[in-house]
Design a protein around this motif. Structure first.
Motif, PDB file in Angstrom:
ATOM      1  N   MET A 277      -7.359  -6.430   2.741  1.00 28.93           N
ATOM      2  CA  MET A 277      -8.075  -5.427   3.853  1.00 28.93           C
ATOM      3  C   MET A 277      -7.172  -4.384   4.386  1.00 28.93           C
ATOM      4  O   MET A 277      -6.773  -4.217   3.773  1.00 28.93           O
ATOM      5  N   PRO A 278      -8.173  -3.776   5.343  1.00 31.30           N
ATOM      6  CA  PRO A 278      -7.581  -2.579   5.466  1.00 31.30           C
ATOM      7  C   PRO A 278      -6.363  -2.502   6.151  1.00 31.30           C
ATOM      8  O   PRO A 278      -5.909  -2.982   6.884  1.00 31.30           O
ATOM      9  N   VAL A 279      -5.738  -1.286   5.464  1.00 30.86           N
ATOM     10  CA  VAL A 279      -3.601  -1.522   6.828  1.00 30.86           C
ATOM     11  C   VAL A 279      -3.659  -1.184   7.893  1.00 30.86           C
ATOM     12  O   VAL A 279      -3.118  -1.458   8.505  1.00 30.86           O
ATOM     13  N   LYS A 280      -5.371  -0.239   8.589  1.00 31.50           N
ATOM     14  CA  LYS A 280      -4.809  -0.181  10.025  1.00 31.50           C
ATOM     15  C   LYS A 280      -6.328  -0.114  10.369  1.00 31.50           C
ATOM     16  O   LYS A 280      -7.770   0.742   9.813  1.00 31.50           O
ATOM     17  N   ASN A 281      -6.842  -0.767  11.791  1.00 33.38           N
ATOM     18  CA  ASN A 281      -8.090  -0.243  12.166  1.00 33.38           C
ATOM     19  C   ASN A 281      -7.541   0.051  13.473  1.00 33.38           C
ATOM     20  O   ASN A 281      -6.478  -0.525  14.348  1.00 33.38           O
ATOM     21  N   ASP A 282      -8.868  -0.264  14.583  1.00 29.01           N
ATOM     22  CA  ASP A 282      -7.892  -0.323  15.901  1.00 29.01           C
ATOM     23  C   ASP A 282      -7.969  -1.923  16.304  1.00 29.01           C
ATOM     24  O   ASP A 282      -7.641  -2.684  17.445  1.00 29.01           O
ATOM     25  N   LEU A 283      -8.561  -2.890  15.179  1.00 26.51           N
ATOM     26  CA  LEU A 283      -8.039  -4.009  15.537  1.00 26.51           C
ATOM     27  C   LEU A 283      -6.385  -5.028  15.464  1.00 26.51           C
ATOM     28  O   LEU A 283      -6.053  -5.598  15.540  1.00 26.51           O
TER      29      LEU A 283
ATOM     30  N   ASP B 198      -2.917  -3.477  12.820  1.00 26.68           N
ATOM     31  CA  ASP B 198      -1.999  -1.984  11.844  1.00 26.68           C
ATOM     32  C   ASP B 198      -0.630  -3.389  11.143  1.00 26.68           C
ATOM     33  O   ASP B 198      -0.130  -3.575  12.218  1.00 26.68           O
ATOM     34  N   TRP B 199      -1.551  -3.013   9.859  1.00 28.29           N
ATOM     35  CA  TRP B 199      -0.591  -4.502   9.405  1.00 28.29           C
ATOM     36  C   TRP B 199       0.680  -3.202   8.777  1.00 28.29           C
ATOM     37  O   TRP B 199       2.293  -3.873   8.565  1.00 28.29           O
ATOM     38  N   GLY B 200       1.229  -1.704   8.446  1.00 20.17           N
ATOM     39  CA  GLY B 200       1.851  -1.218   8.942  1.00 20.17           C
ATOM     40  C   GLY B 200       3.273  -1.343   9.304  1.00 20.17           C
ATOM     41  O   GLY B 200       4.082  -1.264   9.171  1.00 20.17           O
ATOM     42  N   ILE B 201       2.296  -1.624  10.938  1.00 18.99           N
ATOM     43  CA  ILE B 201       4.024  -2.246  11.668  1.00 18.99           C
ATOM     44  C   ILE B 201       4.890  -3.400  11.380  1.00 18.99           C
ATOM     45  O   ILE B 201       6.004  -4.035  11.148  1.00 18.99           O
ATOM     46  N   LYS B 202       3.596  -4.824  10.659  1.00 19.75           N
ATOM     47  CA  LYS B 202       3.973  -6.149  10.423  1.00 19.75           C
ATOM     48  C   LYS B 202       4.783  -5.820   9.923  1.00 19.75           C
ATOM     49  O   LYS B 202       5.101  -7.035   9.769  1.00 19.75           O
ATOM     50  N   ILE B 203       3.699  -5.329   8.652  1.00 19.14           N
ATOM     51  CA  ILE B 203       4.810  -5.346   6.975  1.00 19.14           C
ATOM     52  C   ILE B 203       5.318  -4.230   6.799  1.00 19.14           C
ATOM     53  O   ILE B 203       4.594  -2.815   6.160  1.00 19.14           O
ATOM     54  N   PRO B 204       6.473  -3.420   7.252  1.00 20.01           N
ATOM     55  CA  PRO B 204       6.884  -2.524   7.069  1.00 20.01           C
ATOM     56  C   PRO B 204       7.146  -1.510   5.584  1.00 20.01           C
ATOM     57  O   PRO B 204       7.253  -2.329   4.822  1.00 20.01           O
ATOM     58  N   PHE B 205       5.994  -0.350   5.096  1.00 26.19           N
ATOM     59  CA  PHE B 205       6.309   0.647   4.465  1.00 26.19           C
ATOM     60  C   PHE B 205       7.852   0.455   3.196  1.00 26.19           C
ATOM     61  O   PHE B 205       7.566   0.467   2.401  1.00 26.19           O
ATOM     62  N   ALA B 206       8.696   0.319   4.229  1.00 24.57           N
ATOM     63  CA  ALA B 206       9.756   0.774   3.717  1.00 24.57           C
ATOM     64  C   ALA B 206      10.451  -0.716   3.196  1.00 24.57           C
ATOM     65  O   ALA B 206      11.351  -0.614   2.671  1.00 24.57           O
ATOM     66  N   ASN B 207       9.353  -1.910   3.403  1.00 26.32           N
ATOM     67  CA  ASN B 207       9.911  -2.938   2.464  1.00 26.32           C
ATOM     68  C   ASN B 207       9.604  -2.793   1.130  1.00 26.32           C
ATOM     69  O   ASN B 207       9.827  -4.052  -0.148  1.00 26.32           O
ATOM     70  N   THR B 208       8.786  -2.417   0.935  1.00 26.44           N
ATOM     71  CA  THR B 208       8.527  -1.643  -0.743  1.00 26.44           C
ATOM     72  C   THR B 208       9.588  -0.777  -1.390  1.00 26.44           C
ATOM     73  O   THR B 208      10.048  -0.058  -0.515  1.00 26.44           O
ATOM     74  N   LYS B 209       9.103  -0.667  -2.734  1.00 32.05           N
ATOM     75  CA  LYS B 209       9.865   0.175  -3.661  1.00 32.05           C
ATOM     76  C   LYS B 209       9.778   1.872  -2.868  1.00 32.05           C
ATOM     77  O   LYS B 209      10.421   2.488  -2.860  1.00 32.05           O
ATOM     78  N   SER B 210       8.680   1.735  -3.299  1.00 31.48           N
ATOM     79  CA  SER B 210       7.888   3.086  -2.973  1.00 31.48           C
ATOM     80  C   SER B 210       7.934   3.939  -1.943  1.00 31.48           C
ATOM     81  O   SER B 210       8.389   4.729  -1.440  1.00 31.48           O
ATOM     82  N   LYS B 211       7.831   2.750  -0.598  1.00 34.20           N
ATOM     83  CA  LYS B 211       7.879   3.018   0.612  1.00 34.20           C
ATOM     84  C   LYS B 211       7.397   4.431   1.089  1.00 34.20           C
ATOM     85  O   LYS B 211       7.030   4.842   2.286  1.00 34.20           O
ATOM     86  N   ARG B 212       6.328   4.121   0.296  1.00 38.82           N
ATOM     87  CA  ARG B 212       5.113   5.232   1.118  1.00 38.82           C
ATOM     88  C   ARG B 212       4.446   4.464   1.904  1.00 38.82           C
ATOM     89  O   ARG B 212       4.295   3.359   1.604  1.00 38.82           O
ATOM     90  N   THR B 213       4.568   6.177   2.806  1.00 36.12           N
ATOM     91  CA  THR B 213       2.837   5.328   3.663  1.00 36.12           C
ATOM     92  C   THR B 213       1.718   5.668   4.182  1.00 36.12           C
ATOM     93  O   THR B 213       0.810   5.922   4.624  1.00 36.12           O
ATOM     94  N   ASP B 214       0.658   6.202   2.858  1.00 36.91           N
ATOM     95  CA  ASP B 214       0.065   6.967   2.300  1.00 36.91           C
ATOM     96  C   ASP B 214      -1.111   5.572   1.673  1.00 36.91           C
ATOM     97  O   ASP B 214      -2.520   6.324   1.764  1.00 36.91           O
ATOM     98  N   TYR B 215      -0.770   4.312   1.771  1.00 39.42           N
ATOM     99  CA  TYR B 215      -1.496   3.135   1.333  1.00 39.42           C
ATOM    100  C   TYR B 215      -3.124   2.612   2.209  1.00 39.42           C
ATOM    101  O   TYR B 215      -3.057   3.265   3.367  1.00 39.42           O
ATOM    102  N   HIS B 216      -4.115   3.094   1.808  1.00 40.69           N
ATOM    103  CA  HIS B 216      -4.919   2.198   2.667  1.00 40.69           C
ATOM    104  C   HIS B 216      -5.669   0.857   2.858  1.00 40.69           C
ATOM    105  O   HIS B 216      -5.867   0.171   3.618  1.00 40.69           O
ATOM    106  N   TYR B 217      -5.316  -0.351   1.515  1.00 41.28           N
ATOM    107  CA  TYR B 217      -5.710  -0.935   1.741  1.00 41.28           C
ATOM    108  C   TYR B 217      -3.811  -2.358   1.449  1.00 41.28           C
ATOM    109  O   TYR B 217      -3.177  -1.470   1.307  1.00 41.28           O
TER     110      TYR B 217
END
Length: 227
Positions: free
Chosen positions: A62-68, A70-89
């Motif tokens: 699914m899209p990482v974020k839209n107006d319905l 925001d998965w980036g808040i509930k599944i923090p990017f910081a929990n991945t090894k890369s910690k990147r925040t520019d993913y789209h899906y």
């Protein structure tokens, strides 16, 4: 009890087990051909989602974020090894914890892992993977859905996550990730040969009003409806 009687009991047990396996394989091949039709809610199909398989596990992407949502808040990017925040899906799949952590490919499958997973003997997990881009192919199919269908899909997916006392998804601390863009979380429910990771993905499609198999334990059972 004589040796002959013992052998007869053993043969009967083996016969029953083989019979169950044969019936399961037949049903696993035939029932997925029974389709569940998509439901048109009358809304514009404007949100892209994907079904993706790595050959073992299937995910809903699914899209990482839209107006319905925001998965980036509930599944923090910081929990991945890369910690990147520019993913789209983000791809999310449910499955057996042992399978996920110990079996990234079929070559890694252990007999003990398979037995525990098949017979309700282990815990489950959510595998969450971030992607920059998605490319359609034999292993990845795009589906356009409406806002209402997306909301139903999000609810179905979120309901499978286990949560802590504050309502947050529970990260599984492990080095057994598949790359630098994924993480595992505790999940509800128990995996079995009747309810696999692919069964969950198939049910997610049903929840979103999309084409699906009546029941399937395999990724093939899903993808055949999207050829």
């Amino acid at each position: 009890m004589t040796v002959k009687i013992v052998l007869m009991y053993i043969l009967k047990v083996v016969g029953i087990i083989l019979g169950i396996v044969i019936i399961y394989v037949i049903l696993g091949l035939l029932i997925p051909y029974i389709p569940v039709s998509a439901k048109d809610d009358g809304q514009k199909k404007e949100i892209p989602i994907y079904i993706y398989t790595n050959g073992v596990h299937t995910d809903i992407v699914m899209p990482v974020k839209n107006d319905l949502q925001d998965w980036g808040i509930k599944i923090p990017f910081a929990n991945t090894k890369s910690k990147r925040t520019d993913y789209h899906y983000i791809g999310i799949g449910w499955g057996d914890k042992g399978f996920y952590l110990d079996t990234p490919t079929w070559a890694d499958l252990k007999f003990s892992t398979a037995v525990k997973a098949a017979f309700w003997l282990s815990d489950s997990a959510m595998h969450c993977t971030y992607y920059t881009t998605m490319k359609e192919g034999d292993d990845c199919k795009m589906i356009m859905i409406s806002r209402g269908q997306y909301e139903k899909l999000v609810k179905f997916v979120e309901d499978k996550f286990d949560r802590d006392q504050d309502g947050n998804f529970i990260l599984i601390p492990t080095n057994a990730v598949y790359g630098d863009n994924d993480a595992f979380y505790d999940a509800k429910g128990t995996y079995s040969f009747m309810y696999t990771c692919n069964t969950w993905t198939n049910n997610a499609l049903k929840a979103a009003g999309q084409k699906a198999a009546l029941w399937t334990p395999t990724d093939f059972g899903i993808f055949q409806h999207y050829k």
